[in-house]
Design a protein around this motif. Structure first.
Motif, PDB file in Angstrom:
ATOM      1  N   VAL A 231      22.678 132.140  71.250  1.00 14.79           N
ATOM      2  CA  VAL A 231      21.972 133.160  70.469  1.00 14.79           C
ATOM      3  C   VAL A 231      21.539 134.311  71.365  1.00 14.79           C
ATOM      4  O   VAL A 231      21.734 135.487  71.023  1.00 14.79           O
ATOM      5  CB  VAL A 231      20.754 132.535  69.747  1.00 14.79           C
ATOM      6  CG1 VAL A 231      19.883 133.626  69.125  1.00 14.79           C
ATOM      7  CG2 VAL A 231      21.210 131.556  68.675  1.00 14.79           C
ATOM      8  N   ASN A 232      20.954 133.992  72.510  1.00 16.64           N
ATOM      9  CA  ASN A 232      20.521 135.037  73.441  1.00 16.64           C
ATOM     10  C   ASN A 232      21.701 135.869  73.927  1.00 16.64           C
ATOM     11  O   ASN A 232      21.601 137.093  74.056  1.00 16.64           O
ATOM     12  CB  ASN A 232      19.792 134.415  74.631  1.00 16.64           C
ATOM     13  CG  ASN A 232      18.434 133.842  74.259  1.00 16.64           C
ATOM     14  OD1 ASN A 232      17.837 134.232  73.258  1.00 16.64           O
ATOM     15  ND2 ASN A 232      17.938 132.921  75.058  1.00 16.64           N
ATOM     16  N   ASN A 233      22.829 135.207  74.180  1.00 13.57           N
ATOM     17  CA  ASN A 233      24.010 135.903  74.660  1.00 13.57           C
ATOM     18  C   ASN A 233      24.573 136.836  73.590  1.00 13.57           C
ATOM     19  O   ASN A 233      24.909 137.998  73.866  1.00 13.57           O
ATOM     20  CB  ASN A 233      25.067 134.887  75.091  1.00 13.57           C
ATOM     21  CG  ASN A 233      26.262 135.533  75.755  1.00 13.57           C
ATOM     22  OD1 ASN A 233      26.127 136.504  76.496  1.00 13.57           O
ATOM     23  ND2 ASN A 233      27.447 135.017  75.494  1.00 13.57           N
ATOM     24  N   TYR A 234      24.678 136.349  72.347  1.00 14.02           N
ATOM     25  CA  TYR A 234      25.180 137.194  71.259  1.00 14.02           C
ATOM     26  C   TYR A 234      24.249 138.381  71.012  1.00 14.02           C
ATOM     27  O   TYR A 234      24.708 139.506  70.785  1.00 14.02           O
ATOM     28  CB  TYR A 234      25.339 136.373  69.976  1.00 14.02           C
ATOM     29  CG  TYR A 234      26.522 135.441  69.989  1.00 14.02           C
ATOM     30  CD1 TYR A 234      27.700 135.777  70.640  1.00 14.02           C
ATOM     31  CD2 TYR A 234      26.464 134.211  69.332  1.00 14.02           C
ATOM     32  CE1 TYR A 234      28.790 134.912  70.656  1.00 14.02           C
ATOM     33  CE2 TYR A 234      27.554 133.336  69.330  1.00 14.02           C
ATOM     34  CZ  TYR A 234      28.708 133.702  70.000  1.00 14.02           C
ATOM     35  OH  TYR A 234      29.788 132.846  70.005  1.00 14.02           O
TER      36      TYR A 234
ATOM     37  N   GLN B  23      24.820 140.940  73.695  1.00 12.79           N
ATOM     38  CA  GLN B  23      26.086 141.643  73.521  1.00 12.79           C
ATOM     39  C   GLN B  23      26.034 142.629  72.358  1.00 12.79           C
ATOM     40  O   GLN B  23      26.598 143.735  72.440  1.00 12.79           O
ATOM     41  CB  GLN B  23      27.216 140.635  73.286  1.00 12.79           C
ATOM     42  CG  GLN B  23      27.584 139.807  74.503  1.00 12.79           C
ATOM     43  CD  GLN B  23      28.779 138.912  74.229  1.00 12.79           C
ATOM     44  OE1 GLN B  23      29.867 139.392  73.925  1.00 12.79           O
ATOM     45  NE2 GLN B  23      28.579 137.611  74.335  1.00 12.79           N
ATOM     46  N   ILE B  24      25.350 142.253  71.267  1.00 14.19           N
ATOM     47  CA  ILE B  24      25.212 143.171  70.132  1.00 14.19           C
ATOM     48  C   ILE B  24      24.440 144.415  70.560  1.00 14.19           C
ATOM     49  O   ILE B  24      24.795 145.547  70.205  1.00 14.19           O
ATOM     50  CB  ILE B  24      24.516 142.464  68.955  1.00 14.19           C
ATOM     51  CG1 ILE B  24      25.445 141.401  68.357  1.00 14.19           C
ATOM     52  CG2 ILE B  24      24.116 143.471  67.871  1.00 14.19           C
ATOM     53  CD1 ILE B  24      24.771 140.518  67.314  1.00 14.19           C
ATOM     54  N   ALA B  25      23.352 144.210  71.315  1.00 12.44           N
ATOM     55  CA  ALA B  25      22.561 145.353  71.786  1.00 12.44           C
ATOM     56  C   ALA B  25      23.396 146.262  72.693  1.00 12.44           C
ATOM     57  O   ALA B  25      23.330 147.498  72.585  1.00 12.44           O
ATOM     58  CB  ALA B  25      21.315 144.860  72.515  1.00 12.44           C
ATOM     59  N   GLU B  26      24.182 145.663  73.586  1.00 13.91           N
ATOM     60  CA  GLU B  26      25.027 146.476  74.477  1.00 13.91           C
ATOM     61  C   GLU B  26      26.098 147.224  73.683  1.00 13.91           C
ATOM     62  O   GLU B  26      26.392 148.396  73.961  1.00 13.91           O
ATOM     63  CB  GLU B  26      25.678 145.576  75.530  1.00 13.91           C
ATOM     64  CG  GLU B  26      24.689 144.991  76.532  1.00 13.91           C
ATOM     65  CD  GLU B  26      25.333 143.968  77.458  1.00 13.91           C
ATOM     66  OE1 GLU B  26      26.496 143.573  77.172  1.00 13.91           O
ATOM     67  OE2 GLU B  26      24.687 143.558  78.431  1.00 13.91           O
TER      68      GLU B  26
ATOM     69  N   ARG C 221      34.044 144.673  67.120  1.00 14.70           N
ATOM     70  CA  ARG C 221      33.459 143.746  68.086  1.00 14.70           C
ATOM     71  C   ARG C 221      32.039 143.368  67.664  1.00 14.70           C
ATOM     72  O   ARG C 221      31.644 142.197  67.720  1.00 14.70           O
ATOM     73  CB  ARG C 221      33.436 144.367  69.483  1.00 14.70           C
ATOM     74  CG  ARG C 221      32.932 143.407  70.564  1.00 14.70           C
ATOM     75  CD  ARG C 221      32.567 144.131  71.843  1.00 14.70           C
ATOM     76  NE  ARG C 221      33.666 144.937  72.351  1.00 14.70           N
ATOM     77  CZ  ARG C 221      33.552 145.769  73.393  1.00 14.70           C
ATOM     78  NH1 ARG C 221      32.377 145.877  74.006  1.00 14.70           N
ATOM     79  NH2 ARG C 221      34.574 146.483  73.792  1.00 14.70           N
ATOM     80  N   ARG C 222      31.273 144.371  67.234  1.00  8.71           N
ATOM     81  CA  ARG C 222      29.890 144.077  66.807  1.00  8.71           C
ATOM     82  C   ARG C 222      29.869 143.197  65.567  1.00  8.71           C
ATOM     83  O   ARG C 222      29.072 142.252  65.474  1.00  8.71           O
ATOM     84  CB  ARG C 222      29.141 145.384  66.541  1.00  8.71           C
ATOM     85  CG  ARG C 222      27.663 145.162  66.188  1.00  8.71           C
ATOM     86  CD  ARG C 222      26.927 146.464  66.043  1.00  8.71           C
ATOM     87  NE  ARG C 222      27.348 147.207  64.847  1.00  8.71           N
ATOM     88  CZ  ARG C 222      26.936 148.434  64.562  1.00  8.71           C
ATOM     89  NH1 ARG C 222      26.112 149.069  65.386  1.00  8.71           N
ATOM     90  NH2 ARG C 222      27.361 149.046  63.479  1.00  8.71           N
TER      91      ARG C 222
ATOM     92  N   GLY D 135      18.642 148.376  67.978  1.00  2.00           N
ATOM     93  CA  GLY D 135      19.416 149.322  68.768  1.00  2.00           C
ATOM     94  C   GLY D 135      19.972 148.659  70.009  1.00  2.00           C
ATOM     95  O   GLY D 135      20.685 147.654  69.946  1.00  2.00           O
ATOM     96  N   SER D 136      19.637 149.214  71.156  1.00  6.18           N
ATOM     97  CA  SER D 136      20.141 148.702  72.434  1.00  6.18           C
ATOM     98  C   SER D 136      19.204 147.691  73.079  1.00  6.18           C
ATOM     99  O   SER D 136      19.402 147.313  74.236  1.00  6.18           O
ATOM    100  CB  SER D 136      20.374 149.868  73.398  1.00  6.18           C
ATOM    101  OG  SER D 136      19.162 150.570  73.634  1.00  6.18           O
TER     102      SER D 136
END
Length: 624
Positions: A180-183, A186-189, A210-211, A246-247
């Motif tokens: 969960v933390n990784n996804y 990645q979504i924020a990036e 990708r998002r 957002g980011s």
């Protein structure tokens, strides 16, 4: 006026537009099997004409066209359908996880297999029944011990199985939180890259794919919703809390729990507050570990604690063939060595709590006798205190039934001497200890003068475990037992003195000289009768009720998980097939697009060739 070379430019635009369209179709074909890819289409528009309707235009009719231009390259996506998929995916992950682990739980419960706890317990009762018929027989005593060891081994094996599943689930929780933390990161990036790309006027289709793929994967793990703000800020919420804005993304962390399970609770790293998840794979895992498996272990501990306590109560009053008495048949490990159950719960070096499991009143009661008094008992419950009224017309049986049918975590019954017994059950709240009576109070006299447990009535004479020496609230003749160490089903075993000398097994009761009379099998009969005696094992009245309830509970919950998984899988398959029909790549369709734009490309090239010939005539042959 139009330029002599304007046709060359017009043909060039046509070639470029058709080239982009062919390239896009090739890009679609290349990603036909790429996970999360959405097919793309080139949006073509007519280029701005040569003459615009203003005062500077030439005096001639019409507007001279300048060919074609690529307006944008868009991905084909149904956002409403995407939101439906995201909203449903967490249920699929939830039931899939529960179905998988309940299949493991069903394998632990071997009922009605020959090696199950129930079959071993039946054989144990049968051994006592045989001993009651032949109390002088050493072989009958050996059978009681051997079958008792088989029973305790099967109880410990079930505990190890349940505990192992709990640890397996805990490991899955650790891995899922990391996912969960990784996804989320990645979504924020990806959000940041999308914003930068759009700021340059681009249409970042592949980044959007990708998002969306990351959001799809995340939606299986936790119950999320997405939101697109007017300022192009993409947000992800989980159960009303912001996960991605957002980011910026938040992380889930771990913190020690207030119990002694060794497991950790979930928190938000940035605030330290507890994190709760109602769905998805993570929500199912936490519920399985902290509710389902915990309840199964508590149920097994309740069986073990009550079973061993009842057998020991009779056995210690009986006498063996070697005239040894006062022995417990099963070993129980008290939580504390202090005889009053005093314990330093907050770890500050001072005794501040009383861990007591059982009270036994000093007065003899009659189940069918009317109590003749009124009042309200207050006992510790699943959520705070529970008030249980009684009236002068109530019988003792009615009052006991009212206690047992309430939501209190204290159960009552009359022992073999017809004394009132109050026992603690397991606790629903993780922060409260199991098998510890936390509060007993009576506004009247049923628990004090009538049954002989409390010294007096009212709040001033209440028993409350949140202090040392709480047993001072009990009468001098009230018997009490210290609470057991955690998970008695993990360490239950037969007393070593009995294992070493089976003649210590008590079949009868001592005579006036303290010896076992010849042929006396009364104690063995009483122990064997526990099998069908109406006693409280948690919320179940008999041991048969316990086995029927536990096996049925696991089977029904496993069936529920499997049925709901099939339902959710069918729903998700329909939604995904619908999305594939819209966003998926059809190779035949893309080949048709390539052929169409190939013809356009060839026509544009022919047009340039003709225009080149016209210019050649003007430049090289005009006036010759």
């Amino acid at each position: 006026m139009g330029s002599t070379f304007s046709g060359i430019e017009l043909g060039k635009r046509s070639i470029m537009a058709n080239t982009d369209a062919i390239t896009t179709a090739g890009h679609n074909i290349s990603n036909a099997n790429t996970e999360g890819y959405s097919r793309q289409r080139v949006q073509i528009k007519a280029f701005d004409p040569l003459y615009k309707p203003d005062l500077t235009r030439a005096e001639r009719p019409g507007m001279i066209g300048q060919g074609v231009d690529v307006e944008s390259i868009n991905r084909i996506r149904d956002e409403m359908l995407d939101q439906r998929i995201v909203g449903q995916a967490h249920l699929e992950g939830y039931w899939d996880t529960r179905s998988k682990y309940y299949m493991m739980l069903e394998q632990i419960y071997n009922e009605p297999d020959e090696v199950s706890i129930r079959s071993n317990m039946d054989k144990f009762w049968e051994a006592w029944q045989e001993l009651s018929i032949h109390p002088e027989n050493q072989a009958s005593r050996q059978a009681v011990v051997t079958r008792g060891e088989t029973l305790t081994d099967s109880i410990k094996q079930r505990w190890e199985g349940l505990y192992g599943i709990g640890n397996l689930i805990d490991g899955d929780i650790q891995a899922t939180v990391q996912q969960v933390n990784n996804y989320a990161k990645q979504i924020a990036e990806t959000n940041a890259e999308i914003v930068r790309s759009r700021a340059m006027g681009d249409n970042p289709n592949d980044l959007l794919d990708r998002r969306d793929l990351l959001v799809d994967k995340l939606s299986k793990l936790i119950n999320i919703t997405t939101d697109q703000r007017d300022n192009d800020e993409f947000m992800v919420h989980v159960d009303g809390k912001i996960l991605v804005q957002g980011s910026v993304s938040r992380e889930i962390g771990f913190a020690p729990r207030e119990d002694d399970s060794g497991y950790e609770k979930l928190i938000w790293k940035d605030t330290g507050f507890d994190a709760f998840f109602s769905g998805g794979q993570l929500g199912a895992l936490v519920e399985l570990r902290d509710v389902d498996v915990r309840n199964e272990i508590q149920s097994l501990n309740t069986l073990t604690m009550n079973f061993s306590d009842l057998v020991n109560d009779i056995h210690r009053n009986g006498v063996g063939a070697n005239n040894v008495t006062g022995l417990d048949f099963f070993v129980q490990h008290p939580f504390v060595e202090n005889t009053n159950g005093n314990y330093d719960r907050d770890g500050d070096g001072y005794l501040d709590t009383s861990y007591v499991f059982r009270f036994t009143g000093s007065n003899v009661l009659d189940m069918q006798q009317q109590v003749g008094i009124e009042g309200v008992m207050t006992l510790s419950g699943t959520d705070g205190y529970v008030d249980i009224p009684y009236y002068h017309t109530d019988t003792v049986e009615t009052v006991i039934a009212r206690i047992n049918n309430s939501t209190s975590e204290v159960k009552a019954y009359l022992d073999k001497n017809n004394h009132l017994v109050l026992k603690a059950t397991t606790s629903q709240d993780i922060s409260n200890p199991d098998f510890v009576i936390r509060h007993v109070e009576d506004s009247g006299y049923f628990l004090s003068g009538y049954s002989g447990i409390l010294r007096g009535n009212s709040e001033a004479n209440a028993y409350d475990f949140a202090q040392a020496d709480s047993v001072n609230a009990l009468t001098a003749n009230t018997q009490f037992a210290v609470a057991p160490y955690f998970n008695p089903s993990a360490y239950i075993e037969i007393n070593s003195e009995i294992r070493n000398d089976v003649m210590c097994v008590a079949a009868g009761y001592p005579d006036v000289n303290g010896h076992a009379p010849a042929g006396d099998g009364r104690a063995a009969v009483e122990i064997a009768s526990i099998r069908n005696t109406s006693i409280m094992v948690g919320s179940m009245k008999t041991f048969d009720d316990y086995f029927a309830d536990t096996v049925t509970n696991v089977g029904l919950k496993g069936e529920q998980a499997e049925t709901n998984l099939l339902t959710q899988t069918a729903i998700m398959d329909d939604l995904r097939n619908m999305r594939d029909s819209i966003s998926g790549v059809n190779i035949d369709e893309e080949l048709a697009e390539i052929m169409k734009f190939q013809h356009g490309y060839n026509a544009a090239a022919k047009f340039i060739t003709v225009w080149d010939s016209l210019i050649d005539t003007i430049i090289n042959r005009l006036g010759v």
